[in-house]
Structure formats: C-alpha cells, structure tokens
Design a protein around this motif. Sequence first.
Motif, PDB file in Angstrom:
ATOM      1  N   SER A  88      61.369  57.178  31.404  1.00  0.00           N
ATOM      2  CA  SER A  88      59.913  57.676  32.059  1.00  0.00           C
ATOM      3  C   SER A  88      59.873  57.937  33.189  1.00  0.00           C
ATOM      4  N   GLN A  89      59.648  58.317  34.222  1.00  0.00           N
ATOM      5  CA  GLN A  89      60.131  58.041  36.147  1.00  0.00           C
ATOM      6  C   GLN A  89      60.174  56.534  36.233  1.00  0.00           C
TER       7      GLN A  89
ATOM      8  N   ARG B 274      51.794  61.886  14.421  1.00  0.00           N
ATOM      9  CA  ARG B 274      51.320  62.016  16.323  1.00  0.00           C
ATOM     10  C   ARG B 274      51.350  60.723  16.400  1.00  0.00           C
ATOM     11  N   ILE B 275      51.632  60.235  17.576  1.00  0.00           N
ATOM     12  CA  ILE B 275      51.589  59.107  19.072  1.00  0.00           C
ATOM     13  C   ILE B 275      50.218  58.476  18.750  1.00  0.00           C
ATOM     14  N   VAL B 276      50.041  57.117  17.901  1.00  0.00           N
ATOM     15  CA  VAL B 276      48.857  56.819  18.558  1.00  0.00           C
ATOM     16  C   VAL B 276      48.902  55.447  18.972  1.00  0.00           C
ATOM     17  N   GLU B 277      49.986  54.577  18.799  1.00  0.00           N
ATOM     18  CA  GLU B 277      50.174  53.318  19.907  1.00  0.00           C
ATOM     19  C   GLU B 277      51.174  53.644  20.949  1.00  0.00           C
ATOM     20  N   THR B 278      51.182  52.658  21.748  1.00  0.00           N
ATOM     21  CA  THR B 278      52.505  52.538  23.100  1.00  0.00           C
ATOM     22  C   THR B 278      52.101  51.960  23.371  1.00  0.00           C
ATOM     23  N   GLU B 279      53.266  51.094  24.109  1.00  0.00           N
ATOM     24  CA  GLU B 279      53.888  50.446  25.303  1.00  0.00           C
ATOM     25  C   GLU B 279      54.200  50.384  26.442  1.00  0.00           C
TER      26      GLU B 279
ATOM     27  N   ARG C 221      73.412  47.917  27.180  1.00  0.00           N
ATOM     28  CA  ARG C 221      72.807  47.623  26.158  1.00  0.00           C
ATOM     29  C   ARG C 221      71.663  48.937  26.833  1.00  0.00           C
ATOM     30  N   ASN C 222      71.104  48.683  27.896  1.00  0.00           N
ATOM     31  CA  ASN C 222      69.929  49.109  28.331  1.00  0.00           C
ATOM     32  C   ASN C 222      70.652  50.825  29.118  1.00  0.00           C
ATOM     33  N   ALA C 223      71.259  51.182  28.944  1.00  0.00           N
ATOM     34  CA  ALA C 223      71.587  52.385  30.035  1.00  0.00           C
ATOM     35  C   ALA C 223      70.672  53.812  29.765  1.00  0.00           C
ATOM     36  N   ALA C 224      70.229  53.396  28.802  1.00  0.00           N
ATOM     37  CA  ALA C 224      69.153  54.606  28.439  1.00  0.00           C
ATOM     38  C   ALA C 224      67.966  54.490  29.057  1.00  0.00           C
ATOM     39  N   MET C 225      67.716  53.100  29.563  1.00  0.00           N
ATOM     40  CA  MET C 225      66.240  52.902  30.354  1.00  0.00           C
ATOM     41  C   MET C 225      66.542  53.682  31.945  1.00  0.00           C
ATOM     42  N   PHE C 226      67.706  53.944  31.960  1.00  0.00           N
ATOM     43  CA  PHE C 226      68.441  54.552  33.381  1.00  0.00           C
ATOM     44  C   PHE C 226      68.554  56.058  33.909  1.00  0.00           C
ATOM     45  N   MET C 227      68.346  56.165  32.405  1.00  0.00           N
ATOM     46  CA  MET C 227      68.774  57.481  32.530  1.00  0.00           C
ATOM     47  C   MET C 227      67.235  58.689  32.601  1.00  0.00           C
ATOM     48  N   LYS C 228      67.305  60.173  32.430  1.00  0.00           N
ATOM     49  CA  LYS C 228      66.484  60.699  32.713  1.00  0.00           C
ATOM     50  C   LYS C 228      65.319  60.717  32.150  1.00  0.00           C
ATOM     51  N   PRO C 229      64.623  61.545  32.865  1.00  0.00           N
ATOM     52  CA  PRO C 229      63.312  60.917  31.851  1.00  0.00           C
ATOM     53  C   PRO C 229      62.615  61.647  30.248  1.00  0.00           C
ATOM     54  N   GLY C 230      62.692  60.962  29.029  1.00  0.00           N
ATOM     55  CA  GLY C 230      62.804  61.945  27.423  1.00  0.00           C
ATOM     56  C   GLY C 230      64.041  61.160  27.152  1.00  0.00           C
ATOM     57  N   THR C 231      64.478  59.998  27.729  1.00  0.00           N
ATOM     58  CA  THR C 231      66.188  60.196  27.199  1.00  0.00           C
ATOM     59  C   THR C 231      65.174  58.880  26.101  1.00  0.00           C
ATOM     60  N   LEU C 232      65.825  58.825  24.499  1.00  0.00           N
ATOM     61  CA  LEU C 232      65.696  57.977  24.553  1.00  0.00           C
ATOM     62  C   LEU C 232      66.687  56.618  24.339  1.00  0.00           C
TER      63      LEU C 232
ATOM     64  N   PHE D 108      57.040  67.272  31.185  1.00  0.00           N
ATOM     65  CA  PHE D 108      56.367  66.330  29.924  1.00  0.00           C
ATOM     66  C   PHE D 108      56.665  64.878  30.533  1.00  0.00           C
ATOM     67  N   PHE D 109      57.784  64.594  30.906  1.00  0.00           N
ATOM     68  CA  PHE D 109      58.946  63.188  30.431  1.00  0.00           C
ATOM     69  C   PHE D 109      58.658  62.872  32.053  1.00  0.00           C
ATOM     70  N   ASN D 110      58.465  63.876  32.458  1.00  0.00           N
ATOM     71  CA  ASN D 110      58.739  63.453  34.349  1.00  0.00           C
ATOM     72  C   ASN D 110      57.786  62.850  34.600  1.00  0.00           C
ATOM     73  N   GLN D 111      57.029  61.951  34.245  1.00  0.00           N
ATOM     74  CA  GLN D 111      56.078  61.538  35.318  1.00  0.00           C
ATOM     75  C   GLN D 111      56.054  59.546  34.682  1.00  0.00           C
ATOM     76  N   PRO D 112      55.006  58.927  35.819  1.00  0.00           N
ATOM     77  CA  PRO D 112      55.319  57.428  36.165  1.00  0.00           C
ATOM     78  C   PRO D 112      54.915  56.673  34.318  1.00  0.00           C
ATOM     79  N   CYS D 113      55.367  55.010  34.322  1.00  0.00           N
ATOM     80  CA  CYS D 113      55.614  55.042  32.633  1.00  0.00           C
ATOM     81  C   CYS D 113      54.485  55.428  32.031  1.00  0.00           C
ATOM     82  N   ILE D 114      53.164  54.349  33.378  1.00  0.00           N
ATOM     83  CA  ILE D 114      51.723  53.721  32.547  1.00  0.00           C
ATOM     84  C   ILE D 114      51.083  55.386  31.896  1.00  0.00           C
ATOM     85  N   SER D 115      51.956  56.495  33.007  1.00  0.00           N
ATOM     86  CA  SER D 115      50.768  57.319  32.834  1.00  0.00           C
ATOM     87  C   SER D 115      51.424  58.595  31.928  1.00  0.00           C
ATOM     88  N   LEU D 116      53.294  58.285  31.603  1.00  0.00           N
ATOM     89  CA  LEU D 116      53.572  59.451  30.171  1.00  0.00           C
ATOM     90  C   LEU D 116      52.831  57.780  28.595  1.00  0.00           C
ATOM     91  N   ALA D 117      52.725  56.385  29.060  1.00  0.00           N
ATOM     92  CA  ALA D 117      52.647  55.807  28.016  1.00  0.00           C
ATOM     93  C   ALA D 117      50.892  55.732  27.444  1.00  0.00           C
TER      94      ALA D 117
END
Length: 273
Positions: free
Chosen positions: A141-142, A89-94, A114-125, A59-68
């Motif tokens: 995301s992807q 329930r998630i109602v707003e994203t960026e 600081r931002n290492a998680a952004m380069f990790m596999k999709p679904g990482t916080l 589910f998380f392994n999709q392009p950023c805009i699509s995942l948002a």
Amino acid sequence: MPRKRKLLAQLSALQSNSSVPPFDALEKLNAAPDGGSSPKSSKYFATEKKKSSQLEADFFNQPCISLAKSFLGQILVRKLPDGRELWGRIVETEAYLGGEDEASHSKGGKQTQRNAAMFMKPGTLYVYQIYGIYFCVNVSSQGEGAAVLLRSLEPLQGLDAMRELRSASRKGPTKLLKDWQLCNGPSKLCQAFGIDKTFDQRDLTQDAAIWMVPGHDLPGEQDVIATKRIGIGNRGEWAQKPLRFYLRGNRFVSVVDRKTEREMAATGHFSCS
C-alpha cells in the motif's frame, strides 16, 4: 448497390418464411465491404474487453489501514494454468504499517530480499512462507514498507478446483472440505488459490494469472469489525491495536471477535442480531 438489394431480398424472403430473426443475414448486411463489421451496428458484435473491470493502480494507492478496509467486499481472481478461474470475495484483512509497527516484517524500515515487495509500488504482492510449509499473501500500500494481509475469502467460483488444490497440499486421507473451510485463513487462502512464492513481487494491475475486480454491494462502516490482529501476542502494545478488519456476520471469516462485536453494539455502532 446490387449487393445490398440482394441481401435485402434474402432478408424479406427469410422473414416471410420464418418467425425467427435472421441473424446471419443481418450480420452480412451490417458487415463492411472489406468483411469487417462495426461493434456499434449490433449488440451481437460487442466484445468485452479482457478484465475490463479490474481494479487499477489508483485503487491500491492509498494508506495501509484505508486499503485494508477498502479490500473488504472486493473480489480476488486467480486464473489457473488450465484456464479455470477462481473467484473469492475478500472478507477479512490485516494492516501492517511498517516503520514503528512491531508486528510488521518491515519494522524499523528494514528492507531485505525477503520483504522487498513491501517497499514496491502499491498493488504489489508480497508472499512469504511460515513454518517452512505454508504461504501468506499480502498487498503493498502507500507507506514505506506497509502492506495488507489477505486473511479470508468467501469462495464464489471454482470451488471444486479450490478443493482439489487444498487436498493436494494436505497430507494423508482428507475429508471433503465444506465451502466455509476452503479459504478461512491466510494459508488456506493461498492453498485454495494456488498461490506460492512464485507470486511474490507480482503486480495485481498487470499480472495475467491474478488480479482483483470490484465487488457488488460493498459494506458500509457499520458492517466492518475492527479488532486486534492474529498471532502477534508478543508485540507489546501493537498486539492490541485494532488493525484486523472483517465483515460482521460473514461465516467465512477465520476468527470472530464476539467481545468486540458486543462492545460495538453497546455503543450503538450496530444492533445485535
């Protein structure tokens, strides 16, 4: 066979003396000789697999805009140390695309501690702090350095615990927060769900304290508003790109863009209500 005949006789006697189904006797009858039982023999033996419906890695392994967009309507679950569960329930994203995105923490492909998680596999916080006080939570995301910010939730379960957590993070006397005030903003969301820097780099598909489950009645394209992101006014053209997504008409959204909604209605995307 004597054992089974004896149990059948007990069942017959119970049924003749009571109109209530003899579940205890039925359980013994269905039990295996070694004391075990088959989950197929009775619905009363069925056990629900823990977090069986949670969203998985694909589910998380999709392009950023699509995942948002796909996050809208899904449910974030947080299990507190005392065992209570918070559901929202998630109602707003960026969406933050990394690379050329001037508003992204990973613009230009810059990777830091600081931002290492952004380069990790999709679904990482990815959890970061703002103003040295508040936290915001994103999901990778992807895409190199791409992640989705969770901006607002609609509280579903554990609202009293959310109020306790929000109150504990606020200074001085506080008024009782209304439901719509609990999670209508990225930092409020983190306060209400007890999310801090210790959640950075956690995997939403593996963690025992936080995960997501599928929502019901997911929104259609006509229910989603796409507009500019919040708080990035000095990022040139990127400040105007429609990379914030929210559910139209949902009162738990942090900031409603009336102008964009009117424009969408005028072009026939949806009717004004």
